[in-house]
Write an enzyme that holds these catalytic residues in place. Structure first.
Site, mmCIF file in Angstrom:
data_model
loop_
_atom_site.group_PDB
_atom_site.id
_atom_site.type_symbol
_atom_site.label_atom_id
_atom_site.label_comp_id
_atom_site.label_asym_id
_atom_site.label_seq_id
_atom_site.Cartn_x
_atom_site.Cartn_y
_atom_site.Cartn_z
ATOM 1 N NE ARG A 1 5.006 -3.997 -9.602
ATOM 2 C CZ ARG A 1 4.299 -3.746 -10.705
ATOM 3 N NH1 ARG A 1 4.827 -4.015 -11.880
ATOM 4 N NH2 ARG A 1 3.089 -3.235 -10.640
ATOM 5 C CB SER B 1 -0.923 0.008 1.227
ATOM 6 O OG SER B 1 -1.875 -1.020 1.155
ATOM 7 N N GLY B 2 2.169 1.106 -0.003
ATOM 8 C CA GLY B 2 3.065 2.247 0.117
ATOM 9 C C GLY B 2 3.703 2.297 1.485
ATOM 10 C CB SER C 1 1.863 -3.603 -5.876
ATOM 11 O OG SER C 1 3.160 -3.434 -5.353
ATOM 12 C CG PHE D 1 8.642 5.012 -6.679
ATOM 13 C CD1 PHE D 1 8.152 4.353 -5.559
ATOM 14 C CD2 PHE D 1 9.194 4.252 -7.704
ATOM 15 C CE1 PHE D 1 8.196 2.970 -5.468
ATOM 16 C CE2 PHE D 1 9.235 2.868 -7.626
ATOM 17 C CZ PHE D 1 8.733 2.231 -6.505
ATOM 18 C CE1 TYR E 1 2.072 4.355 -2.959
ATOM 19 C CE2 TYR E 1 0.783 4.978 -4.886
ATOM 20 C CZ TYR E 1 1.958 4.517 -4.333
ATOM 21 O OH TYR E 1 3.020 4.210 -5.153
ATOM 22 C CG MET F 1 12.895 5.867 -1.483
ATOM 23 S SD MET F 1 11.306 5.963 -0.602
ATOM 24 C CE MET F 1 10.250 5.080 -1.762
ATOM 25 C CG HIS G 1 2.526 -5.729 6.056
ATOM 26 N ND1 HIS G 1 2.379 -4.493 5.469
ATOM 27 C CD2 HIS G 1 3.751 -6.196 5.662
ATOM 28 C CE1 HIS G 1 3.475 -4.215 4.761
ATOM 29 N NE2 HIS G 1 4.305 -5.221 4.870
ATOM 30 C CD1 TRP H 1 7.722 7.332 -0.527
ATOM 31 C CD2 TRP H 1 5.581 7.131 -1.140
ATOM 32 N NE1 TRP H 1 7.354 8.509 -1.142
ATOM 33 C CE2 TRP H 1 6.041 8.418 -1.529
ATOM 34 C CE3 TRP H 1 4.259 6.778 -1.428
ATOM 35 C CZ2 TRP H 1 5.234 9.341 -2.186
ATOM 36 C CZ3 TRP H 1 3.454 7.703 -2.093
ATOM 37 C CH2 TRP H 1 3.935 8.964 -2.462
#
Length: 314
Positions: free
Chosen positions: A273, A68-69, A150, A244, A210, A247, A120, A72
């Site tokens: 990804r 879900s991000g 994803s 993204f 997100y 990073m 999670h 990040w």
């Protein structure tokens, strides 16, 4: 009647895993399949240990369905808490509570404050003291269609034994529609947060969408800074360094390189990804998209959180 129930329970225990799950080490907890990876301990026991972890006043716990991000968000929150634009020296995977083993309390105790923790699992498995102490919680919400794509690519890229998904997109999609894939229904993960908010109105929960973060990262990081009682001075710089592609390049050559080489077929590229919005359109057929939308409406019709991502399903 009792014999019939015993036979049903026995049949359920002996039920073969869904197609594609045969090579995955799974454990069902509260009716939900979870991926054990290479853990030797009972996952139910580990979740009980997580519930007993002592918390601190300045802890932050991020909850998010896989892909879900989460990674990040971990980097962004770490920068906000430390008031720096340097990537945190610790790896995201070293902060996932349910996978830190039987010594999870000791591992977490050794993390200096302010601690940026993550999970999670569903929100009901956070430490009990986090509720008592009104710990700041961040919930990551992302279009479930992009989440599933994803997640599919992620599980197909895992290289170590016991984590290999032995199926294609069709099999994966069907398992998701039945809620049988590891981590269960995305819908139930989200609805658990809404139930938590009703039961614990005193607990601060920041919902990070997100897609909104992608659309206007500075504004969203500003909001996150205010929630965490931190200045917004570095919001623009944090948004810049956590773009993204930037990073992914930075982490791929540093702390993610070993993790990527040890656990993924294509190295660090499999961990971070694409990070784009709308990639689901390259995977879902028209009939799959319609079926998923129907299930979404059945599950999330009255959900306030669901309404935050509904527009991205089209």
């Amino acid at each position: 009647m009792e014999n019939d129930q015993n036979q049903m329970n026995s049949a359920d225990k002996q039920k073969k895993p869904g197609k594609g799950l045969e090579r995955m080490m799974l454990q069902k907890v509260d009716g939900v399949n979870y991926l054990r990876f290479d853990l030797q301990e009972d996952l139910q026991h580990l979740l009980e240990l997580v519930r007993k972890i002592p918390t601190r006043a300045d802890d932050v716990i991020t909850i998010g369905f896989p892909r879900s991000g989460n990674h990040w968000t971990f980097e962004i929150v770490s920068m906000i808490l430390s008031q720096t634009t340097d990537f945190h020296k610790d790896h995201f995977y070293s902060r996932i509570l349910e996978y830190l083993g039987c010594n999870v309390a000791e591992a977490v105790a050794n993390i200096p404050s302010p601690r940026n923790l993550t999970t999670h699992c569903r929100i009901q498995y956070i430490p009990e003291e986090a509720i008592q102490n009104k710990t700041k919680l961040i919930y990551i919400l992302r279009n479930p269609k992009d989440v599933l794509v994803s997640l599919y690519k992620f599980v197909c890229s895992l290289s170590h034994s016991g984590s290999e998904f032995n199926g294609g997109w069709e099999e994966f999609f069907e398992l998701q529609m039945l809620g049988e894939f590891p981590w269960g229904y995305w819908f139930d993960h989200v609805l658990a947060v809404e139930e938590f908010q009703k039961e614990h109105k005193e607990c601060p929960v920041f919902v990070l969408v997100y897609e909104k973060m992608k659309e206007d990262p500075v504004a969203e990081i500003d909001r996150l800074c205010k929630f965490l009682n931190q200045p917004t001075t570095l919001s623009g710089q944090i948004a810049e360094v956590t773009q993204f592609s930037r990073m992914k390049s930075e982490l791929g050559r540093t702390k993610m390189s070993i993790q990527g080489s040890n656990h993924f077929k294509n190295g660090p590229d499999d961990i971070l990804r694409k990070g784009i919005v709308g990639d689901w359109k390259n995977w879902f057929t028209v009939s799959q998209s319609e079926a998923f939308n129907e299930l979404f409406e059945n599950k999330m019709a009255k959900s306030k959180l669901g309404s935050l991502v509904r527009e991205y399903l089209k």
